[in-house]
Write a protein that holds these residues in place. Structure first.
Motif, PDB file in Angstrom:
ATOM      1  N   ASP B  92       0.820  -1.213   0.000  1.00  8.53           N
ATOM      2  CA  ASP B  92       0.000   0.000   0.000  1.00  8.53           C
ATOM      3  C   ASP B  92       0.853   1.262   0.000  1.00  8.53           C
ATOM      4  O   ASP B  92       0.360   2.352  -0.277  1.00  8.53           O
ATOM      5  CB  ASP B  92      -0.990   0.013   1.164  1.00  8.53           C
ATOM      6  CG  ASP B  92      -0.302   0.004   2.521  1.00  8.53           C
ATOM      7  OD1 ASP B  92       0.949   0.008   2.566  1.00  8.53           O
ATOM      8  OD2 ASP B  92      -1.001  -0.020   3.540  1.00  8.53           O
ATOM      9  N   THR B  93       2.129   1.110   0.335  1.00  5.81           N
ATOM     10  CA  THR B  93       3.039   2.251   0.379  1.00  5.81           C
ATOM     11  C   THR B  93       4.345   1.864  -0.301  1.00  5.81           C
ATOM     12  O   THR B  93       4.870   0.780  -0.064  1.00  5.81           O
ATOM     13  CB  THR B  93       3.333   2.671   1.842  1.00  5.81           C
ATOM     14  OG1 THR B  93       2.093   2.922   2.515  1.00  5.81           O
ATOM     15  CG2 THR B  93       4.213   3.918   1.899  1.00  5.81           C
ATOM     16  N   VAL B  94       4.849   2.765  -1.141  1.00  9.00           N
ATOM     17  CA  VAL B  94       6.155   2.547  -1.772  1.00  9.00           C
ATOM     18  C   VAL B  94       7.108   3.635  -1.293  1.00  9.00           C
ATOM     19  O   VAL B  94       6.689   4.737  -0.943  1.00  9.00           O
ATOM     20  CB  VAL B  94       6.052   2.553  -3.311  1.00  9.00           C
ATOM     21  CG1 VAL B  94       5.220   1.379  -3.807  1.00  9.00           C
ATOM     22  CG2 VAL B  94       5.478   3.879  -3.833  1.00  9.00           C
ATOM     23  N   ILE B  95       8.400   3.325  -1.277  1.00  8.34           N
ATOM     24  CA  ILE B  95       9.393   4.297  -0.826  1.00  8.34           C
ATOM     25  C   ILE B  95      10.588   4.271  -1.781  1.00  8.34           C
ATOM     26  O   ILE B  95      11.000   3.206  -2.256  1.00  8.34           O
ATOM     27  CB  ILE B  95       9.812   4.029   0.646  1.00  8.34           C
ATOM     28  CG1 ILE B  95      10.822   5.084   1.131  1.00  8.34           C
ATOM     29  CG2 ILE B  95      10.334   2.607   0.839  1.00  8.34           C
ATOM     30  CD1 ILE B  95      11.049   5.068   2.654  1.00  8.34           C
ATOM     31  N   ALA B  96      11.086   5.450  -2.093  1.00  7.92           N
ATOM     32  CA  ALA B  96      12.226   5.577  -2.996  1.00  7.92           C
ATOM     33  C   ALA B  96      13.236   6.533  -2.394  1.00  7.92           C
ATOM     34  O   ALA B  96      12.862   7.576  -1.845  1.00  7.92           O
ATOM     35  CB  ALA B  96      11.782   6.110  -4.360  1.00  7.92           C
ATOM     36  N   ALA B  97      14.515   6.184  -2.477  1.00  7.40           N
ATOM     37  CA  ALA B  97      15.583   7.092  -2.062  1.00  7.40           C
ATOM     38  C   ALA B  97      16.106   7.795  -3.315  1.00  7.40           C
ATOM     39  O   ALA B  97      16.676   7.143  -4.189  1.00  7.40           O
ATOM     40  CB  ALA B  97      16.704   6.325  -1.383  1.00  7.40           C
ATOM     41  N   SER B  98      15.899   9.098  -3.396  1.00  5.54           N
ATOM     42  CA  SER B  98      16.307   9.834  -4.592  1.00  5.54           C
ATOM     43  C   SER B  98      16.165  11.320  -4.350  1.00  5.54           C
ATOM     44  O   SER B  98      15.271  11.764  -3.634  1.00  5.54           O
ATOM     45  CB  SER B  98      15.416   9.448  -5.782  1.00  5.54           C
ATOM     46  OG  SER B  98      15.617  10.321  -6.864  1.00  5.54           O
ATOM     47  N   SER B  99      17.038  12.099  -4.962  1.00  6.65           N
ATOM     48  CA  SER B  99      16.795  13.539  -5.020  1.00  6.65           C
ATOM     49  C   SER B  99      16.730  13.988  -6.472  1.00  6.65           C
ATOM     50  O   SER B  99      16.974  15.144  -6.777  1.00  6.65           O
ATOM     51  CB  SER B  99      17.892  14.303  -4.265  1.00  6.65           C
ATOM     52  OG  SER B  99      19.156  13.908  -4.763  1.00  6.65           O
TER      53      SER B  99
END
Lengths: 378, 378
Positions: B92-99
């Motif tokens: 239900d939730t996605v997470i990404a490390a990025s700028s």
């Protein structure tokens, strides 16, 4: 009455619609150029049509996303044809009046063609457009008002022989007739992708170049027997500058042609017009179309919803077209409704970031992150 | 040694390359998804390859312009596959490390899929990326350093079950294996457009997801007999963070795999790596490729020249690939060299406008304009 030159329609008989490769140059001869002319292209056209989920009060709509063009707007189809024509005519300098997508596109295509480019504008322009123009090596200059800008452009064209990529008359009858030919490819691509399912195409409208080009494209397809009839064409306008909507409320066509309204600026800065010119009216008359004015609150809601619910971050002017699909007076039945998305939200960062919080910097890892996410979910 | 998971190759036998419609979903089954999975798409892929005129010291190059994607970067191919996988797995939730581009893309595809999205980043990010993330309704949070950011992401994945769209290990072995499958479509499109003329493909490289995906795509095409051999793959790196270039100078592969360099930031913020991971090395080894480090002065010259001479305004990281074509050690002969343009210059307005003059406002029409244009032409 504000009337533009118009070229003869192209004969598309013998072409195979299913294999149309897209873009202004997909079919040789569709955009008329002198024999032996090298065309100027950056790979424009062939943009995707993306399905938008129905929402309360809004029908199922396909958004044709013109942000997937080389300078991120539909103007690339126009400028590919315009700059090709300029070079074929031996121009060394081109000039465009614009503070938006047309200026960014003019600069890129002129760079591509090796022509000098001058963009004349009002006293300010969005940072993204500014960046695109200067990156392409064009000269950009502001003027105190539209009269000064257009007058200078007229002098440059008449005295110096610079090639006009846009119109500089007031009121504006429409863009360069050869450039409008580049926009016909939008109709070809829609016909290829949807065929006779296509019922309605909604177009964000200012001086109706897109409306006119799309109209001409569909007429050519009908004449060649490649589709059975043109879809309805609909002009979507911000209510503060809704000349076509005002015009179509009048009973008499000669009165419609003389419509003038007050031009009120809005966040949909690419669209709206003070005048209902003939090229736009003709497209609406011929296709049993209509014009729909949209209030700023409504198109700004659609601007936010398209990004947050459908994942498509477009300029506010494009949201005017999506919002207009809520007000169509003729039901598409089982037919397809397409809204034209003209450009992306990155063109106007001030608008996009006006509601945004500063980036929070979290010192306590997940203990800080979870409340932040919970709060945003509410 | 930093090594990533890798899926079995897809069997492409029976497909017709000439009619490949483009994008990650153009061939059913090319990106493996569980049966019955609805794919998440915004119309990504099928980007144009644009010819760049030769300039002194630079060969003829085709730029594959990935800015013509829904969020204006190649990451859309990756995120279409990643978010499809996340939804198929019930996240239900996605997470990404990025700028950068990955964060903007993650937010849009999560919005499209109806998933909650969290982008974790360092203490700042470019305004355009920020705008794209918040427009899509994602939560974005900064952290004091990469260790804090990655640690929080790890906790979110392990404790809360959030789906990781990017890797959070240090050093980074590469991205999500299912997401990398979406990048194979770059190879399919190049093979469709250039066939066996294709000699070299130059790819801006950080953690080598693109290199790996493109490599896998070409391997599948060779295995199916759709092309005779893979083109050479070349990693283009900023010299301040050129792990692969450093690695390939070593004679022994096991030493190459252990390469670490100091990561120095540059204007090419999307590329460069401190580690030569296995997925990237494998692509270079298998295709007789190479890695080329480019100094900032050189890629910034190319960044400016591509916009001003070719009309293509891309991010500085893409210019690293174009510049690298000047240094290829193997002549393409009559073959085609393609540089991958990953994203557009609008993503970093501060860089684009750093040299730009303020917009001049002209009070004296043509008398002011002509000197301005003459001066710019000198």
């Amino acid at each position: 009455m504000t009337v533009n030159l118009e070229l003869p329609l192209t004969d598309l008989r013998g072409h195979d619609l299913a294999s149309f490769p897209g873009g202004p140059w997909g079919w040789e001869g569709a955009v008329p150029v002198p024999p032996g002319t090298g065309v100027v292209t950056l790979g424009e056209g062939n943009t995707p049509a993306v399905w938008l989920a129905p929402r309360p009060g809004r029908p199922e709509v396909w958004l044709k996303n013109e942000a997937a063009n080389p300078t991120m707007s539909h103007k690339d189809r126009y400028m590919a044809a315009a700059v090709t024509t300029a070079r074929a005519q031996g121009a060394d300098t081109v000039i465009a009046a614009s503070s938006g997508n047309a200026g960014a596109s003019a600069a890129a295509y002129a760079a591509r063609a090796g022509l000098r480019c001058v963009v004349v504008t009002k006293g300010s322009l969005p940072a993204a457009i500014h960046a695109q123009i200067v990156a392409a090596g064009a000269v950009v200059a502001g003027f105190p008002d539209v009269v000064a800008r257009n007058g200078t452009m007229q002098q440059a064209v008449e005295q110096l022989g610079w090639f006009p990529l846009t119109n500089y008359a007031e009121p504006g009858p429409g863009g360069h007739p050869y450039a409008i030919e580049g926009l016909k490819s939008i109709a070809y691509e829609l016909a290829r992708d949807f065929g006779d399912e296509l019922h309605t195409v909604v177009i964000p409208t200012s001086r109706a170049d897109v409306l006119s080009g799309v109209h001409r494209g569909f007429k050519e397809l009908v004449n060649a027997g490649l589709i059975s009839a043109s879809p309805r064409l609909v002009a979507a306008e911000p209510s503060r500058a809704a000349a076509f909507s005002t015009a179509l409320q009048k009973s008499d066509r000669s009165e419609q042609e003389r419509t003038r309204v007050h031009y009120g600026p809005s966040a949909a800065f690419s669209v709206g017009s003070d005048v209902a010119n003939w090229q736009g009216l003709q497209a609406l008359w011929d296709t049993d179309g209509e014009a729909i004015p949209i209030d700023p609150d409504e198109f700004m809601d659609e601007y936010r919803a398209c990004a947050a619910a459908d994942g498509i971050f477009m300029e506010a002017s494009s949201a005017v077209a999506v919002a207009a699909t809520r007000h169509l007076t003729t039901s598409p039945g089982s037919g397809v409704v397409v809204a034209l998305g003209t450009s992306c939200g990155l063109k106007d960062l001030d608008l996009a970031l006006s509601d945004a919080p500063e980036l929070p910097v979290l010192d306590n890892g997940l203990d800080d992150l979870v409340p932040l996410v919970d709060q945003a979910s509410r």
